[in-house]
Every structure is written in structure tokens, then in C-alpha cells.
Design a protein around this motif. Sequence first.
Motif, PDB file in Angstrom:
ATOM      1  N   SER A 139     -21.208  19.148  -4.897  1.00 54.58           N
ATOM      2  CA  SER A 139     -22.090  20.196  -4.400  1.00 54.58           C
ATOM      3  C   SER A 139     -21.821  21.493  -5.152  1.00 54.58           C
ATOM      4  N   LEU A 140     -22.777  22.404  -5.049  1.00 56.68           N
ATOM      5  CA  LEU A 140     -22.622  23.762  -5.556  1.00 56.68           C
ATOM      6  C   LEU A 140     -22.420  24.678  -4.361  1.00 56.68           C
ATOM      7  N   HIS A 141     -21.266  25.325  -4.310  1.00 57.62           N
ATOM      8  CA  HIS A 141     -20.973  26.262  -3.221  1.00 57.62           C
ATOM      9  C   HIS A 141     -21.423  27.652  -3.650  1.00 57.62           C
ATOM     10  N   ALA A 142     -22.468  28.152  -3.013  1.00 61.60           N
ATOM     11  CA  ALA A 142     -23.093  29.406  -3.416  1.00 61.60           C
ATOM     12  C   ALA A 142     -22.403  30.606  -2.784  1.00 61.60           C
ATOM     13  N   PHE A 143     -22.352  31.710  -3.538  1.00 62.03           N
ATOM     14  CA  PHE A 143     -21.868  32.984  -3.015  1.00 62.03           C
ATOM     15  C   PHE A 143     -22.569  34.095  -3.788  1.00 62.03           C
ATOM     16  N   THR A 144     -22.511  35.296  -3.242  1.00 65.24           N
ATOM     17  CA  THR A 144     -23.213  36.431  -3.841  1.00 65.24           C
ATOM     18  C   THR A 144     -22.216  37.447  -4.384  1.00 65.24           C
ATOM     19  N   TYR A 145     -22.505  37.914  -5.582  1.00 65.08           N
ATOM     20  CA  TYR A 145     -21.712  38.975  -6.194  1.00 65.08           C
ATOM     21  C   TYR A 145     -22.664  39.917  -6.917  1.00 65.08           C
ATOM     22  N   GLN A 146     -22.610  41.199  -6.544  1.00 63.84           N
ATOM     23  CA  GLN A 146     -23.479  42.213  -7.136  1.00 63.84           C
ATOM     24  C   GLN A 146     -24.943  41.773  -7.124  1.00 63.84           C
ATOM     25  N   ASN A 147     -25.363  41.317  -5.935  1.00 57.02           N
ATOM     26  CA  ASN A 147     -26.761  40.952  -5.682  1.00 57.02           C
ATOM     27  C   ASN A 147     -27.243  39.742  -6.489  1.00 57.02           C
ATOM     28  N   SER A 148     -26.321  39.013  -7.096  1.00 57.20           N
ATOM     29  CA  SER A 148     -26.675  37.779  -7.799  1.00 57.20           C
ATOM     30  C   SER A 148     -25.941  36.610  -7.159  1.00 57.20           C
ATOM     31  N   THR A 149     -26.534  35.429  -7.272  1.00 58.20           N
ATOM     32  CA  THR A 149     -25.930  34.232  -6.697  1.00 58.20           C
ATOM     33  C   THR A 149     -25.181  33.463  -7.775  1.00 58.20           C
ATOM     34  N   TYR A 150     -23.965  33.093  -7.444  1.00 60.94           N
ATOM     35  CA  TYR A 150     -23.130  32.290  -8.337  1.00 60.94           C
ATOM     36  C   TYR A 150     -22.650  31.068  -7.559  1.00 60.94           C
ATOM     37  N   TYR A 151     -22.029  30.135  -8.304  1.00 63.14           N
ATOM     38  CA  TYR A 151     -21.702  28.857  -7.676  1.00 63.14           C
ATOM     39  C   TYR A 151     -20.310  28.359  -8.090  1.00 63.14           C
ATOM     40  N   ASN A 152     -19.538  27.966  -7.088  1.00 62.38           N
ATOM     41  CA  ASN A 152     -18.373  27.127  -7.335  1.00 62.38           C
ATOM     42  C   ASN A 152     -18.845  25.677  -7.378  1.00 62.38           C
ATOM     43  N   VAL A 153     -18.277  24.885  -8.265  1.00 66.92           N
ATOM     44  CA  VAL A 153     -18.629  23.471  -8.352  1.00 66.92           C
ATOM     45  C   VAL A 153     -17.560  22.675  -7.611  1.00 66.92           C
ATOM     46  N   VAL A 154     -17.974  21.866  -6.639  1.00 66.09           N
ATOM     47  CA  VAL A 154     -17.041  21.181  -5.746  1.00 66.09           C
ATOM     48  C   VAL A 154     -17.269  19.674  -5.805  1.00 66.09           C
ATOM     49  N   GLY A 155     -16.197  18.924  -6.003  1.00 66.27           N
ATOM     50  CA  GLY A 155     -16.242  17.466  -5.944  1.00 66.27           C
ATOM     51  C   GLY A 155     -15.206  16.963  -4.966  1.00 66.27           C
ATOM     52  N   VAL A 156     -15.614  16.169  -4.005  1.00 64.20           N
ATOM     53  CA  VAL A 156     -14.720  15.747  -2.919  1.00 64.20           C
ATOM     54  C   VAL A 156     -14.497  14.242  -2.965  1.00 64.20           C
ATOM     55  N   LYS A 157     -13.240  13.843  -2.923  1.00 67.06           N
ATOM     56  CA  LYS A 157     -12.839  12.441  -2.762  1.00 67.06           C
ATOM     57  C   LYS A 157     -12.319  12.305  -1.336  1.00 67.06           C
ATOM     58  N   PRO A 158     -13.139  11.783  -0.390  1.00 68.99           N
ATOM     59  CA  PRO A 158     -12.719  11.731   1.016  1.00 68.99           C
ATOM     60  C   PRO A 158     -11.509  10.827   1.227  1.00 68.99           C
ATOM     61  N   GLY A 159     -10.623  11.254   2.101  1.00 71.87           N
ATOM     62  CA  GLY A 159      -9.475  10.433   2.453  1.00 71.87           C
ATOM     63  C   GLY A 159      -9.872   9.253   3.318  1.00 71.87           C
ATOM     64  N   VAL A 160      -9.055   8.215   3.297  1.00 73.75           N
ATOM     65  CA  VAL A 160      -9.370   6.984   4.018  1.00 73.75           C
ATOM     66  C   VAL A 160      -8.842   7.015   5.441  1.00 73.75           C
ATOM     67  N   THR A 161      -7.587   7.425   5.619  1.00 76.89           N
ATOM     68  CA  THR A 161      -6.977   7.378   6.952  1.00 76.89           C
ATOM     69  C   THR A 161      -6.825   8.757   7.586  1.00 76.89           C
ATOM     70  N   ARG A 162      -6.681   9.798   6.768  1.00 80.21           N
ATOM     71  CA  ARG A 162      -6.533  11.161   7.306  1.00 80.21           C
ATOM     72  C   ARG A 162      -7.460  12.111   6.538  1.00 80.21           C
ATOM     73  N   PRO A 163      -8.760  11.905   6.638  1.00 79.37           N
ATOM     74  CA  PRO A 163      -9.698  12.683   5.817  1.00 79.37           C
ATOM     75  C   PRO A 163      -9.701  14.166   6.128  1.00 79.37           C
ATOM     76  N   ASP A 164      -9.247  14.572   7.311  1.00 75.13           N
ATOM     77  CA  ASP A 164      -9.244  15.992   7.664  1.00 75.13           C
ATOM     78  C   ASP A 164      -8.095  16.752   7.012  1.00 75.13           C
ATOM     79  N   GLU A 165      -7.155  16.036   6.410  1.00 68.38           N
ATOM     80  CA  GLU A 165      -6.054  16.683   5.698  1.00 68.38           C
ATOM     81  C   GLU A 165      -6.434  16.764   4.222  1.00 68.38           C
ATOM     82  N   ILE A 166      -6.409  17.954   3.668  1.00 70.63           N
ATOM     83  CA  ILE A 166      -7.045  18.207   2.371  1.00 70.63           C
ATOM     84  C   ILE A 166      -6.054  18.792   1.372  1.00 70.63           C
ATOM     85  N   PHE A 167      -6.128  18.284   0.140  1.00 76.35           N
ATOM     86  CA  PHE A 167      -5.434  18.880  -0.994  1.00 76.35           C
ATOM     87  C   PHE A 167      -6.489  19.341  -2.001  1.00 76.35           C
TER      88      PHE A 167
END
Length: 667
Positions: A139-167
Amino acid sequence: MSHLATDRRLRFERLERRVVLNGTALVELAAALDNQAPQVADPIADFTVDEDAPDTTLDLAAVFQDADLAVGESLTYTVEVATPAWSVADQISEETYTRFHQDDLYTHAGDNRGIGGAEHDLARDNIFSHFQELGLETSLHAFTYQNSTYYNVVGVKPGVTRPDEIFVLGAHYDSVYNAGADDNGSGTAAVMEAARVLAEYEFDCTVTFIAFDREEQGMKGSYAYVADHAADNILGVVNLDMIAYNPAGANHDKVLLYEYRDGGHIKQDLIVAINLYGGGLTAVDAVENMGRSDHQPFELRGFDAALVIEHEVWSNPHYHQLTDAVETPNYIDYTYATSITSAATGYLAGAAGLTDANHPAAAVVEGDLLELDYGDDRHGTVEIVVRATDPAGLWVEDTFTVIVEPVADVLGRHVFYNQSKFDGDSAEANSDDDGAIAPDKTALRSGQRASLTNYTSYSRGINGIMIDVADAEAPISAADFLFHVGNDGAPHNWAPAPAGSVTVRHGEGVGNSDRVTVVWPDGAVRNEWLQVTVLGDNLGLADDDIFYFGNAVAETGNSPDLARVTIADLLLARNNPRGFGNPAGLDSRHDYNRDDRVDSIDVLLARNNHTTFLDELQLIDLSAEQSVAPEAWDLAMLYLATHGETVEAEPDADDRDATAMLPWIDV
């Protein structure tokens, strides 16, 4: 490696209860105290197999012994299989790291990933595509800086047994109005390469890969991400920022580690990982705290984070200069950067908890036998621990390593419409061609009869194919392929195809295989079959891989038994128009020139490429074993005559195949 259970007190209590019940306390207690634990008599040696190897059977009775087993008693065995983190770290490749760094991130002199830079969004899109191709939740995580939109690029590999614990493994991809080869193309390439390797495994915890934007303006992207994910259970954050400058001197091959505030443990864990998996690097605790990079926002929110950075960052003469580019002499140290990437990958593999899901070997104990089964198309390294336990509960373990090596294989065979609407009307072989792969066409293989799925109607003929080769044992070149053309059922007699151009795109095929693109001039292979032979010897294939694609210009497949172009194909194009409002798709049967239209041009193509039984594309049949053509007997006779040999008698014509020929030749 051996471990002995010595909890005598608990064992004594169990025996005491049993002895009282049996009324033989003294005798049985004395026997128990004298009992010796099992021993490893003949340790199992580490070994290596191919991923398609047959099962391995090991006799555990020969591995373990127990001198004081009573008659009728035996050892029991259990087995555990684990993927060691070091074997995951070892899969980091300097070659692919370099390719990401140089080809995807615009790190060359004159490039600019800064605000308004021409290459900024291009790099972002390449990172996004890479994560997506790995199967990550991208996904592209959008945020605003100086009235312009920029994006962090995010790729997630979900966990199998403890998906709520994140690295989190992160790096910023923006630069300061320059190519930013070190700052921070080096860290971003590391995130891309680590994602390539780790995406192939399953973990207990979730692993999130992030390419942050606008770090150079005060960590704007990472602050925005943390604000939106403040409630996440993030257990650790590894931030890679400038990891490729490694000049000679006293601090060569050293790595600095910082944290923004005290109280975490991840920095010390990373120091251990660098020493374990860094291939000779030395980790240096910077001691003093420092922010100034994307670990800072996480630590301010209470998450445990650390910065990994080159030791000589503060003496880097190219820092925030136009010379921060790959062309600068003696600047980017790819071996150093790759070693840091290996260390970060090894840390994550251990911290996130490798699961059993993707082990290349499965282990089962049946009686005294240990059976190892190797998964299809799975390779890697596993540690196998076998425990032998005696009737009294004492045990010993033997640990050994199995390396399952990859075997070269052809994973994909594609035909595509080169220089069509779907690849941008470009004749050049590049990633744009992937968008022109015919989704409804498959290669004809041995044992099959040709059908519509095996040939195209493209007006330019067959002018592009792709072959996905995995785990080749040598660099792929044009010499690894043969091409022939023909239009009858005897492919062994076909003529060599016109010369084509071969391009290799590393890691861009199915399953990160190497994608080989072969293109021909328009019309060079037209209204006939193309036979493709991938030669196995140099690449390490078990056998040559042979397949076919055909072409019949303007043929719609309206008859299952013929590939003949008739008035019917003309009428089908005329009666199924497509235009701007309803463009034709890649799999259109009537868009003969692949311009995403069905119009008068396609009608003319059908009229001008009319065929009859004399020149239509033959639906060749490869379902039966093909015998050697009759000409083969004459060739054999010519060979024998020129070598002074004789033939006792000539077989009947029906017997002139390869196997019947041999008994008649007296050599």
C-alpha cells in the motif's frame, strides 16, 4: 551437540511411587540410580541434496546406543526441524542488491529523488511494484507536507501465529536534490533485498517493510506513519540509513548503531546479529544517543528502535553532495552494504520467529527409521534435531544440517505482442513487455495436440516470447537457446529460425526467476510454428526444455480442427467492432494488430491473409512418439558407406525407426 536430562529428584519421586505399588522398592530404585543415559554412537553428518532428490532414510538404531537397556526395552525417538536464521541471511545476494540499487532507485549522476525531482516518483513506483510482486500486502501510506501529498511505501508479510506482533524494517527513499546513492539508496536497496528473501518464508510475527518519504525534511513520512499506527504492537524497528560508504583505514568494515533514547534492547540484539550474520563486519555501539533519522519518531512513541549506519558517515565527503552517485570512484561498497543487509535479515528471521511452513525438508520417525522428504521446488537449509529417550526418561540429542539445493527449472513460457498497444508500441525488450503477454496462450508441449491456445493471430507474427528460468547454474546467454520454424508434424526437420535478440531480466520472472525475452523483427516468424529449445547442460536443467508457439495472422479459432483464415474471420472482425469507449482486451480474438481496436484495419488483415488447405497453419500433433523420418535411413546408409561399413539386410519401410535401425547395422 548433546544434552543430558539430569533431574534425578523428579525421577526418584516417580520411581518411589511406582516401587511402593510393586513392592520391590530397593531393587528397582537401585537399578534406576545406576541407569545410564543414551549416547550418540555415530552422529549423523551434515549433507546436501537437490530439491528433487528421493527421500532419505536413516537408521537411528545405528546412531544412538544405550548400554543398560533391559531385554524388551527400546529407545523412543522424536524429531524437530528448524530453519536457522543464518541460512536465511545467507540468501542475501550482492548481485540483486546491486541491481535494485542501480536499476530501480535512480542512483546515477544527474538523477534526483528530492522534492520535485524527476526520479522521485519513479523510484517510489518501482519499490511499490517490487513489494507487490513479492506477494506482500502492499500500500501507499499518504501524508501531507507543505500542502502536497507524499507517500510511504509499505509491504506487509502477515504473521502466522502472532500477527498482531510487528517488526519493522525501514529506510527512506527520498534524497536531497541528488542521486542519493548512499543517502539513502543504499538503505532502501537493503529493504528491497531483505523483502525479496524474507517474503519466501512464514513467521510467527508480522514483518513490515517501509520505504519512508520526506526524511530529509525532518522525518515527515515516519512521523506520519507512527501517528497513524500508534496503537500497533510494534516490537522492534530496524532503520537502515547510509550503509554503503566504507573507506579503507582503521574503521573499515565497522558499523555504527544508535538509538534515540535509552531503555530498548534492539540495538544490542542488532550488534549480536551483525557479528553473527555480517560476514566479518564489526558492530560498534555508538553509546551516545542520536535521532536525525526514521528511528526517532518510533522511539518517541515508546517503540524499541535502532539506527544502523556506516561507521564513517560523519567523514563522508559526498554527504548531501551531487557526487553521492554510483559513478563516483571508490565510493559505493556493495559487499559492505550487502553484509549489513544480511545481518538485518538474519536478525528479523530470528526475532519474528520462523515457522515450520516452508521447510524444504520434512522429517518423520517410524520406529527406528528417520524419513526425510524434500518438498517440490523448495530449497534452503534446515537443522534437524533427533532426540533418543530411554524408558527412565533420560535422553540425548543429535543435531545435523541438511542443505537442500535448488535445481534449475523453466517456470514460465510466454508469447507476447511486441510493439503493440499493450507494451507502449515499443520494440525495445523491457518490463513494459510484461503487459503484453497473451493471457490466453500457452506453450505447446510434447504429448499434446495443437489448438487455439497455442497460436496467436497477431499481424506482426511471433515477434516476442519470454522464458522464465529459475536457479540457472551459469549466466544465461543466447547460446543456451535454439530456435526452429516449420509448419508440419516433423519438427526435427524444421529450419533454423531467423536470428532474434536475447535479453535477460534478473529476478523478474515467475517466482523471482530470471526472465529471458527474445524478440524478432516483425514478420520474421509468421504463419508458422516456432520451436524453442532451452538447452539444459549449461543451465543445469535435467533435460532440454522444448516448447512451441504458432502464428496464423487474422485467424480467430472459429473452427477447433482448422487454423484456416476464411471469410468467417473477416466477418467476425467486421461484426465485433471495438473502439475508444469499449477497447479490445489482450485476449481479443478479433484485434489482429493488437491496437486495442477492432476496426477496418482488422477486416483488411483478414481479407489480405486468406489461407487454404495448402498454406494454413497446421494443428500439429505431438501426442504420439515421433519416429525418425524415412530420410534417416538414407542418412544412416550414407554414413556407413563413407565409413566402409556394411548392412546385412534392409528392414521394411515400416521398421525404419530409430530403434529398429540399430540391429541391422553391422559395425
